[in-house]
Every structure is written in structure tokens, then in C-alpha cells.
Design an enzyme around this catalytic site. Structure first.
Site, PDB file in Angstrom:
ATOM      1  N   LYS A  22      34.172  30.644  45.072  1.00  0.00           N
ATOM      2  CA  LYS A  22      35.137  29.800  45.805  1.00  0.00           C
ATOM      3  C   LYS A  22      34.617  28.378  45.925  1.00  0.00           C
ATOM      4  O   LYS A  22      35.315  27.411  45.616  1.00  0.00           O
ATOM      5  CB  LYS A  22      35.366  30.381  47.206  1.00  0.00           C
ATOM      6  CG  LYS A  22      36.063  29.427  48.161  1.00  0.00           C
ATOM      7  CD  LYS A  22      36.343  30.049  49.501  1.00  0.00           C
ATOM      8  CE  LYS A  22      35.300  29.809  50.553  1.00  0.00           C
ATOM      9  NZ  LYS A  22      35.225  28.419  51.064  1.00  0.00           N
ATOM     10  N   ASN A  23      33.379  28.249  46.379  1.00  0.00           N
ATOM     11  CA  ASN A  23      32.857  26.907  46.668  1.00  0.00           C
ATOM     12  C   ASN A  23      32.533  26.115  45.404  1.00  0.00           C
ATOM     13  O   ASN A  23      32.267  24.918  45.479  1.00  0.00           O
ATOM     14  CB  ASN A  23      31.620  26.997  47.567  1.00  0.00           C
ATOM     15  CG  ASN A  23      31.999  27.383  48.985  1.00  0.00           C
ATOM     16  OD1 ASN A  23      33.170  27.441  49.318  1.00  0.00           O
ATOM     17  ND2 ASN A  23      30.999  27.662  49.811  1.00  0.00           N
ATOM     18  N   CYS A 116      36.458  22.656  63.047  1.00  0.00           N
ATOM     19  CA  CYS A 116      36.969  23.980  62.723  1.00  0.00           C
ATOM     20  C   CYS A 116      36.207  24.985  63.570  1.00  0.00           C
ATOM     21  O   CYS A 116      35.359  24.617  64.378  1.00  0.00           O
ATOM     22  CB  CYS A 116      36.839  24.276  61.239  1.00  0.00           C
ATOM     23  SG  CYS A 116      35.155  24.554  60.739  1.00  0.00           S
ATOM     24  N   ARG A 121      32.017  19.450  62.158  1.00  0.00           N
ATOM     25  CA  ARG A 121      32.104  19.071  60.748  1.00  0.00           C
ATOM     26  C   ARG A 121      32.633  17.648  60.513  1.00  0.00           C
ATOM     27  O   ARG A 121      33.732  17.467  59.963  1.00  0.00           O
ATOM     28  CB  ARG A 121      32.913  20.107  59.979  1.00  0.00           C
ATOM     29  CG  ARG A 121      32.309  21.480  60.114  1.00  0.00           C
ATOM     30  CD  ARG A 121      33.065  22.531  59.374  1.00  0.00           C
ATOM     31  NE  ARG A 121      32.622  22.708  58.007  1.00  0.00           N
ATOM     32  CZ  ARG A 121      33.035  23.689  57.224  1.00  0.00           C
ATOM     33  NH1 ARG A 121      33.891  24.556  57.653  1.00  0.00           N
ATOM     34  NH2 ARG A 121      32.587  23.791  55.999  1.00  0.00           N
ATOM     35  N   ASP A 306      26.233  30.763  55.059  1.00  0.00           N
ATOM     36  CA  ASP A 306      27.386  31.613  54.742  1.00  0.00           C
ATOM     37  C   ASP A 306      27.022  33.100  54.639  1.00  0.00           C
ATOM     38  O   ASP A 306      27.905  33.938  54.461  1.00  0.00           O
ATOM     39  CB  ASP A 306      28.042  31.156  53.424  1.00  0.00           C
ATOM     40  CG  ASP A 306      28.834  29.866  53.603  1.00  0.00           C
ATOM     41  OD1 ASP A 306      28.999  29.423  54.751  1.00  0.00           O
ATOM     42  OD2 ASP A 306      29.284  29.301  52.584  1.00  0.00           O
ATOM     43  N   ARG A 398      40.882  34.090  52.548  1.00  0.00           N
ATOM     44  CA  ARG A 398      40.539  32.724  52.132  1.00  0.00           C
ATOM     45  C   ARG A 398      39.386  32.735  51.136  1.00  0.00           C
ATOM     46  O   ARG A 398      39.284  31.843  50.292  1.00  0.00           O
ATOM     47  CB  ARG A 398      40.088  31.895  53.349  1.00  0.00           C
ATOM     48  CG  ARG A 398      41.178  31.403  54.256  1.00  0.00           C
ATOM     49  CD  ARG A 398      40.601  30.438  55.270  1.00  0.00           C
ATOM     50  NE  ARG A 398      39.602  29.633  54.616  1.00  0.00           N
ATOM     51  CZ  ARG A 398      38.380  29.356  55.102  1.00  0.00           C
ATOM     52  NH1 ARG A 398      38.020  29.784  56.282  1.00  0.00           N
ATOM     53  NH2 ARG A 398      37.535  28.627  54.415  1.00  0.00           N
TER      54      ARG A 398
END
Ligand code: UD1
Length: 419
Positions: A22-23, A116, A121, A306, A398
Site C-alpha cells: 500500500k505505502n 488523524c 501529523r 505499523d 484501507r
């Protein structure tokens, strides 16, 4: 709203294939704005965040086709139209189009992404870097407006190695006039992936994976269409590795770059988990109860933030007491309350969680507050005694490609239901 019904006492067994990262995908899609032409991107995971980035590109005027795991973007007709709060709210990483839009058009107007669930952030490092490249930045009525005739190469020293700021500045500098050197950059593998994409479209970028990146600016007409393959998702792989460990299972994951997993491998082995690494795969053999280990999240190649929630789920069942320190995000312990509902013994003091291992977790009704918190609760629920209900699984969608399908292929019992 959807939820997962998760049966406990599972023992995961078998082989699964990791999806693309994803990243790594999100910045490459953002960078596809630069070449004003076609990009074919392979090994793209089917995730809500990827669909949001596609919508954003379409909003800007791109043609996007997502078929199986291949995205074709044609960015010829993109215009730097305003990106509203609505699009920004759907995904924070939408801010990654800042650098590429500014680099190509000299103008970008984007709603401020705001904080968030896991922390405030800020964007200060992105904006300071763009200013050094010659952009004027205005922040008004919740929008960031960045403008420049043509960006100019500069030397930039990041105060801290932000992944997003490094990516935005790399993309912006590709079309700048002259050489840009960015120091103290993020060294994550996703940066190397972005560098490879930028070079495939004709950019001149060197040094990703080290702490200094050098970009020699090129003219827009020097950029060209390209094909690119996304690297495997090291966080997805790590999550299934912990799933194998916490359920006492035997799981092999293929399509893996084992070096990207080094910090996690070290901690799992220290905890007594049996991990075998081969060419393009990892195998994790749960070995009974794990030993307590201390963890401190750090920028790559340190232990990834993460993976912190998933490791906490595992360590909540360890022999002994573990100390987990979260140094990257100030509010990334939202899963603690939910793990406690399942019987975990965890105390939070500021940025540190003290995890006293318990013999067993019990199924409960819990809620995913964010993506990785949700992942940790799936792991806890699979290993718990009794069934669990996990609410708010949209957070998991997500970032995990077909998660329940993969868990179920390994013998997990997860059913998705409408709330
Ligand atoms: C990326 C990842 C995310 C991961 C994080 C850290 C993507 C899409 N997301 O997020 O999954 O958890 O890296 O590995 O790739 N900071 C500032 N000022 C800035 C920018 C960042 O103070 O201008 C701070 C942040 O508040 C945070 C730290 O720097 O405390 C790291 O953030 P950063 O590396 O930028 O994370 P993201 O790129 O947002």
C-alpha cells in the site's frame, strides 16, 4: 458499516501470497502525474486507499483503469484543480500529490489534511522543503496553496526522516531546475520503490535507501511513459507472520523480500518464534508461548510503528512483561483498551505500554479505531477463547487486500457481515 465475526482458538496453517505494498503504491500513483502520459503499474493491492487515490487522479483529469492487480494511468489531461476537504478526509496520503502537481504545473491547492486517529501529523516538513525549492506557500481557510514558476534545485535537511515529506520532495524535485540534495531522509523500502518508478519515467534520482537522496532535475519533455512493479507489502507480510505466531500455526508467505522484514524477524526470533527465511518467502512456526521482549518503534531500519499494535497483541500472551515504546506517533495506543476487553493486562504511561503477559485472551465485542489497531484485534480474536465481533472493519479494508479471504485460506474463520 461492516463487521467481522471471528471464531477463536484458530491455528493458522498453509501458504499465502503477499500483495503489493500500500505505502509503495500510493506515492507511485501520485508520481504518475509527473510524466503527462501513461504509466502501467503492476502488483497493485486492491485496497480502499488505492481506490481513493484513483478517484483523486480522476478528479484531476486522469484516465485510470484498474484491472486485477494492474493500474494504467494516463495523466496527459490532468489539471491542477482544487482538492477539497472531502477528498483529503477520505485519505491522509492524498497529500502526496502536492509535490508532483507543484513540479508539473507550478500550482497546487489542497485542503489541509489535519490530524488523524494516531496523531496530529503536521505537514511542516513537506512545506519547508517545498519553500526551499522556491515555492511560495499560503495557508488560508483550511487550504494549502503552493506556487512557483519553476522549482529550483536546493539543499534540504529534514528535521526528521518523514516518509511523506521525503516522497513529496523527491517528486517535486524531478522537474526542478538543477540539482536537489535532501539529507536525513526516510530510508524505508517504499522510497527505493518510488525512486525506481521516477527513474523509469526518465527522472534522475539516486540514493534512496540511504540517508541522502540526490535528484538532478530534468525538463518535462524528457519524461516518458513507463511500466513499474510494486514491491511486496512488508507490513501485510509482518501481520500474517504474527498471526502464525499468535495462533501457534505454521504459515508460509510467498512474494516476500525478506530483508525488508529484518527488524521484525529479529524481534520474533528474540521472542522465541521459529522463523525460516528463503528466497522470496518466510515461514513462521508458532512455538508455544512466546517470551516477553521490549520494542521501541523507530524509522526504518528500526522496528516499524505499523507493526506495533500487532506485536502488542502477540506480547499480551507472552511469558513475562514487555515494554513497548511508541516514538513515531503520539496517539497510537487506541488498541490497548480493546485488547484489555479481551483480557490483556496492559498499562499505558505516556508513550510507553507495559504489557504483562496473560495465559489466554477471551473473545469480546471490540472496535477497530484505525488500520493497524484493527489488524491487531483480528490477531487477538483468532487466538482468543470464544468468538469475537470486530466493528469498523472499513479501517482494515484501507490497508489489507482481501484480509478475511487470506485468513480463511489459512484455516481462520472470519465472516464479514453488515452492521
Ligand atoms: C507513512 C506511512 C505510515 C507509517 C509512517 C511512519 C504512507 C502512506 N504512510 O506515513 O503507514 O506509519 O510513514 O512509518 O506511506 N512529521 C512532522 N512533520 C511533517 C511530517 C511528519 O512532524 O511535516 C512527523 C509525524 O507527525 C510523525 C513522524 O513525523 O510523528 C513520521 O511521520 P511520516 O514519516 O511523515 O509518516 P507518513 O508519511 O504520514
Amino acid at each position: 458499516m461492516q463487521k467481522f465475526m471471528i471464531a477463536g482458538s484458530s491455528r493458522l496453517k498453509g501458504t499465502i501470497r503477499a500483495s503489493g505494498s500500500k505505502n509503495a503504491t500510493l506515492p507511485v500513483l501520485a508520481a504518475s502525474i509527473l510524466n503527462a502520459g501513461k504509466s502501467v503499474i503492476r502488483e497493485v493491492p486492491r485496497l480502499v486507499d488505492v481506490l481513493v487515490m484513483n478517484d483523486l487522479l480522476v478528479h484531476l483529469g486522469a484516465k485510470v483503469n484498474f484491472d486485477r492487480d494492474i493500474i494504467e494511468v494516463d495523466s496527459s489531461n490532468i489539471q491542477p484543480v482544487e482538492i477539497s476537504e472531502d477528498l483529503m478526509r477520505r485519505m491522509r496520503a492524498s497529500n502526496l500529490v502536492l509535490g508532483s502537481l507543484l513540479g508539473r504545473f507550478g500550482y497546487v491547492k489542497i485542503a489541509y489534511p489535519g490530524g488523524c486517529q494516531i496523531g496530529s501529523r503536521p505537514m511542516n516538513l513537506h512545506l519547508k522543503g517545498l519553500q526551499l525549492l522556491g515555492a511560495t506557500i499560503q495557508e488560508k481557510s483550511g487550504y494549502i496553496i503552493a506556487e512557483a514558476n519553476r522549482l529550483t534545485g536546493a539543499e534540504i535537511h529534514l528535521d526528521l526522516p518523514s516518509v511523506g515529506a521525503t516522497e513529496n520532495l523527491m517528486m517535486a524535485a524531478v522537474l526542478a531546475d538543477g540539482v536537489t540534495i535532501i539529507r536525513n531522509v526516510a530510508k524505508e523500502p517504499e522510497l527505493v520503490n518510488l525512486q525506481n518508478y521516477l527513474n523509469s519515467i526518465g527522472g534522475h534520482v539516486r540514493g534512496a535507501g540511504t540517508d541522502t537522496i540526490k535528484i538532478e532535475g530534468v525538463r518535462p519533455e524528457e519524461l516518458r511513459p513507463a511500466e513499474h512493479t510494486i514491491i511486496p507489502d512488508r507490513i501485510e507480510v509482518g501481520t500474517y507472520m504474527v498471526a502464525a505466531a499468535i495462533t501457534g500455526g505454521d504459515v508460509t508467505i510467498v512474494n516476500v523480500i525478506p530483508e525488508h522484514l529484518d527488524p521484525l524477524l529479529a524481534k520474533l526470533r528474540e521472542a522465541g518464534v521459529n522463523v525460516t527465511v528463503g528466497n522470496g518467502y518466510v515461514r513462521v512456526l508458532g512455538n508455544g508461548r512466546v517470551k516477553a521482549v521490549d520494542i521501541k518503534t523507530m524509522p526504518y531500519p528500526g522496528f516499524p510503528t505499523d507493526m506495533q499494535p500487532q506485536m502488542m497483541a502477540l506480547l499480551s500472551l507472552a511469558e513475562g512483561t514487555s515494554v513497548i515504546t511508541e516514538t513515531i506517533f503520539e496517539n497510537r495506543f487506541k488498541h490497548v483498551g480493546e485488547l484489555r476487553r479481551m483480557g490483556a493486562d496492559i498499562k499505558v504511561e505516556g508513550r510507553t505500554a507495559i504489557v504483562k503477559g496473560v495465559d489466554r485472551l477471551s473473545g469480546a465485542c471490540v472496535e477497530a479505531s484505525d488500520l493497524r489497531a484493527g489488524a491487531s484485534l483480528i490477531l487477538a480474536a483468532l487466538s482468543a477463547e470464544g468468538g469475537s465481533v470486530l466493528e469498523n472493519v472499513q479501517h482494515i479494508d484501507r490497508g489489507y487486500d482481501r484480509s478475511e479471504t487470506k485468513y480463511n485460506a489459512l484455516g481462520g474463520r472470519i465472516i464479514r457481515v453488515q452492521s
